[in-house]
Design an enzyme around this catalytic site. Sequence first.
Site, PDB file in Angstrom:
ATOM      1  N   ALA A  49     -26.603 -33.980 -24.455  1.00 51.50           N
ATOM      2  CA  ALA A  49     -26.605 -33.355 -23.138  1.00 51.50           C
ATOM      3  C   ALA A  49     -25.170 -32.931 -22.828  1.00 51.50           C
ATOM      4  CB  ALA A  49     -27.118 -34.331 -22.090  1.00 51.50           C
ATOM      5  N   LYS A  54     -21.873 -34.725 -23.974  1.00 49.17           N
ATOM      6  CA  LYS A  54     -20.558 -34.080 -24.073  1.00 49.17           C
ATOM      7  C   LYS A  54     -20.055 -33.866 -22.652  1.00 49.17           C
ATOM      8  CE  LYS A  54     -19.582 -30.468 -26.757  1.00 49.17           C
ATOM      9  NZ  LYS A  54     -19.478 -29.060 -27.257  1.00 49.17           N
ATOM     10  N   LYS A  82     -17.054 -32.299 -20.246  1.00 50.76           N
ATOM     11  CA  LYS A  82     -15.930 -31.379 -20.174  1.00 50.76           C
ATOM     12  C   LYS A  82     -14.756 -32.048 -19.465  1.00 50.76           C
ATOM     13  CE  LYS A  82     -17.862 -27.676 -21.996  1.00 50.76           C
ATOM     14  NZ  LYS A  82     -17.329 -26.961 -23.185  1.00 50.76           N
ATOM     15  N   ASP A 119     -14.778 -32.807 -24.411  1.00 49.42           N
ATOM     16  CA  ASP A 119     -14.431 -31.453 -24.829  1.00 49.42           C
ATOM     17  C   ASP A 119     -13.399 -30.893 -23.862  1.00 49.42           C
ATOM     18  OD1 ASP A 119     -14.268 -28.907 -25.817  1.00 49.42           O
ATOM     19  OD2 ASP A 119     -16.304 -28.309 -25.269  1.00 49.42           O
ATOM     20  N   ASN A 159     -11.593 -28.091 -24.550  1.00 49.98           N
ATOM     21  CA  ASN A 159     -11.456 -26.639 -24.738  1.00 49.98           C
ATOM     22  C   ASN A 159      -9.995 -26.217 -24.863  1.00 49.98           C
ATOM     23  OD1 ASN A 159     -14.212 -26.615 -22.726  1.00 49.98           O
ATOM     24  ND2 ASN A 159     -14.286 -25.429 -24.615  1.00 49.98           N
ATOM     25  N   GLU A 213     -13.319 -33.185 -28.726  1.00 51.39           N
ATOM     26  CA  GLU A 213     -13.424 -31.832 -29.281  1.00 51.39           C
ATOM     27  C   GLU A 213     -12.329 -30.925 -28.711  1.00 51.39           C
ATOM     28  OE1 GLU A 213     -16.759 -28.561 -28.496  1.00 51.39           O
ATOM     29  OE2 GLU A 213     -17.529 -30.283 -29.630  1.00 51.39           O
ATOM     30  N   LYS A 230     -20.523 -22.537 -34.489  1.00 58.73           N
ATOM     31  CA  LYS A 230     -21.391 -21.788 -33.578  1.00 58.73           C
ATOM     32  C   LYS A 230     -21.882 -20.521 -34.268  1.00 58.73           C
ATOM     33  CE  LYS A 230     -19.318 -23.939 -29.613  1.00 58.73           C
ATOM     34  NZ  LYS A 230     -18.584 -23.865 -28.355  1.00 58.73           N
TER      35      LYS A 230
END
Length: 342
Positions: free
Chosen positions: A130, A156, A158, A184, A186, A210, A253
């Site tokens: 999720a 996951k 953010k 994550d 980013n 990540e 991806k």
Amino acid sequence: MDVSVERVDLPLRTPLRTAWGEVATRTVLLLSIRGEDGVVGRGEAASLEPYDGVPFAAVLAAMEAYADVLRRTPDRTGPGLMDACRRLVDLPQALAAVDMALWDRAGRREGRPVAALLTDSAACAVPVNATIGAEPAETAGDLAAAAAAAGFECVKVKVGVGDDLARVRAVREAGGDRLAIRLDANGAWGVEEAIAAISELADFGLELVEEPVHGIRELRAVRERVAVRIAMDETAAEPGAVGAGAADAVCLKISRCGGIGALAVQAALVRAAGGEAYLASTYDGPLGIAAAVHVAGALNLKTACGLATLDAFDVPMPEALLPRDGAITVPEGPGLGIHWPG
């Protein structure tokens, strides 16, 4: 061949907040190819400029150019057709749509799912995580509790924006000790900032982090100084990054790789370099999710993949691609195994 390109806007129920910004609507391009035999194959182009730096206009121009090539080409499939499109415009996010449509059509012609075209021993289902955006702590906790109740074993979260400490603490407390937490960022942090943040958040028990930073050298520097596994995402777009061994895992991806075939090749490169591959979406539409699920099934991936994103949209989605107990079943129908739209 008959070819059409259609724009579809997919509104999200709740805007997704990340370190690179906020997205409220996803816009994808649908490619349909019909051969002389009447069999239709469909694919999807799903760039996301704030994330991958690829403007929608560039993808649309490429798709229109590919459509001209496809219309003039005799009814066939294979690498030659992909090469013809690539020579015209080498844009993975657009090429992915052509590749998906060709695989979908090939599977429908043979009456076999794409996963079965890739291997004789595909998994029946793919574990998925999720996703929790950079929400306030209370909201993040509620979402974690809901994910755990729905059978997800991994979420996951953010980070890199807002109060990361409070958010991750809330997720752990609400989700329980058995829930794997994947962060994550980013690429929001610098090296020293990432090391400090990961060291602080590691107390909550992390599966991996990540893209804490951008760049091969930067990822390697963080990995060497923290006790948590590091995964590569956006950096995977850099030449040679996938096989560089700069991370413990690589998030792949289908849009960034350029389709089903290229995604499988990239996963093989990750494994050859001693890393772990898992797949995720950039909030793709159903065709992109279906394609990734087929590849994940063919690869028999055990690490949870970030493909449980269709229920975030405020429009009807194919039931076959919605998660059940933390997994998505690999569609058994021919080709991609779904009919969308309609």
